[in-house]
Design an enzyme around this catalytic site. Sequence first.
Site, short mmCIF file in Angstrom:
data_model
loop_
_atom_site.label_atom_id
_atom_site.label_comp_id
_atom_site.label_asym_id
_atom_site.label_seq_id
_atom_site.Cartn_x
_atom_site.Cartn_y
_atom_site.Cartn_z
N HIS A 47 65.96 7.45 68.80
CA HIS A 47 66.06 7.89 70.20
C HIS A 47 65.55 6.70 71.01
O HIS A 47 64.39 6.28 70.84
CB HIS A 47 65.20 9.15 70.42
CG HIS A 47 65.21 9.69 71.82
ND1 HIS A 47 65.47 11.02 72.10
CD2 HIS A 47 64.95 9.10 73.02
CE1 HIS A 47 65.38 11.22 73.41
NE2 HIS A 47 65.05 10.06 73.99
N CYS A 90 63.10 13.84 71.20
CA CYS A 90 63.63 14.99 71.96
C CYS A 90 62.62 16.14 71.92
O CYS A 90 62.39 16.81 72.93
CB CYS A 90 64.97 15.45 71.39
SG CYS A 90 66.39 14.45 71.90
N THR A 134 62.81 2.85 63.86
CA THR A 134 62.47 3.94 62.94
C THR A 134 62.67 5.32 63.56
O THR A 134 62.74 6.30 62.84
CB THR A 134 61.01 3.82 62.44
OG1 THR A 134 60.13 3.85 63.57
CG2 THR A 134 60.79 2.52 61.67
N GLY A 173 64.63 -2.89 63.03
CA GLY A 173 63.31 -2.29 62.82
C GLY A 173 63.13 -0.96 63.51
O GLY A 173 62.01 -0.46 63.62
N HIS A 207 63.99 3.86 72.97
CA HIS A 207 62.67 3.71 73.60
C HIS A 207 62.37 2.22 73.75
O HIS A 207 62.80 1.41 72.94
CB HIS A 207 61.58 4.40 72.78
CG HIS A 207 61.58 4.03 71.32
ND1 HIS A 207 62.47 4.56 70.43
CD2 HIS A 207 60.81 3.17 70.61
CE1 HIS A 207 62.25 4.05 69.22
NE2 HIS A 207 61.26 3.20 69.31
P1 5GP Z 1 60.59 2.02 66.42
O1 5GP Z 1 60.11 1.69 65.04
O2 5GP Z 1 61.72 3.02 66.36
O3 5GP Z 1 60.92 0.83 67.27
O4 5GP Z 1 59.39 2.72 67.16
C1 5GP Z 1 58.99 4.03 66.89
C2 5GP Z 1 57.56 4.15 67.33
O5 5GP Z 1 57.27 5.52 67.42
C3 5GP Z 1 56.56 3.52 66.36
O6 5GP Z 1 55.80 2.53 67.03
C4 5GP Z 1 55.71 4.71 65.91
O7 5GP Z 1 54.35 4.39 65.76
C5 5GP Z 1 55.93 5.72 67.02
N1 5GP Z 1 55.83 7.09 66.60
C6 5GP Z 1 56.30 7.65 65.43
N2 5GP Z 1 56.03 8.96 65.40
C7 5GP Z 1 55.37 9.25 66.55
C8 5GP Z 1 54.84 10.47 67.08
O8 5GP Z 1 54.91 11.55 66.50
N3 5GP Z 1 54.23 10.38 68.30
C9 5GP Z 1 54.14 9.21 68.99
N4 5GP Z 1 53.51 9.23 70.17
N5 5GP Z 1 54.63 8.04 68.52
C10 5GP Z 1 55.26 8.07 67.31
ZN ZN Z 2 66.35 12.41 70.86
#
Ligand code: 5GP
Ligand code: ZN
Length: 115
Positions: A99, A8, A96, A94, A101
Amino acid sequence: MNDDCLFCKIAAHHVPATIVRDDGDVLAIRDINPQAPTHILVLPREHVESAAHLTAEHERLWGRILTVAQEIARDEGIEAAGYRLVSNVGRAGGQTVAHLHVHLLGGRQMTWPPG
Ligand code: 5GP
Ligand code: ZN
């Protein structure tokens, strides 16, 4: 906007990111820790926690997310070779960042199963 949510904050330009697309409802940013030559996150500007939190009202938005992913894959030149779309849901999935995506990964051969 959820004040505690990283994505966000990125959508509100309060936290910097490399934004590759912003059509108002849907945003695409480069992942900060890329796992492939192309690693882009496609997300709604609206705070939806995960794919498990989508409702019937989000059907158009969800469709838009996939259309944007498809268009970016074309722009990145990975459409012909193929690519991966994945959305992690919850702790065991998995996820992290809470939000919604969709990861768009490409530019190398993907393997299956993922870790
Ligand atoms: P998830 O683990 O929720 O599927 O994916 C989260 C993704 O967000 C990870 O691949 C991580 O590298 C990425 N990510 C985490 N913090 C940031 C950030 O501050 N900026 C960007 N562009 N990506 C982020
Ligand atoms: Zn959000």
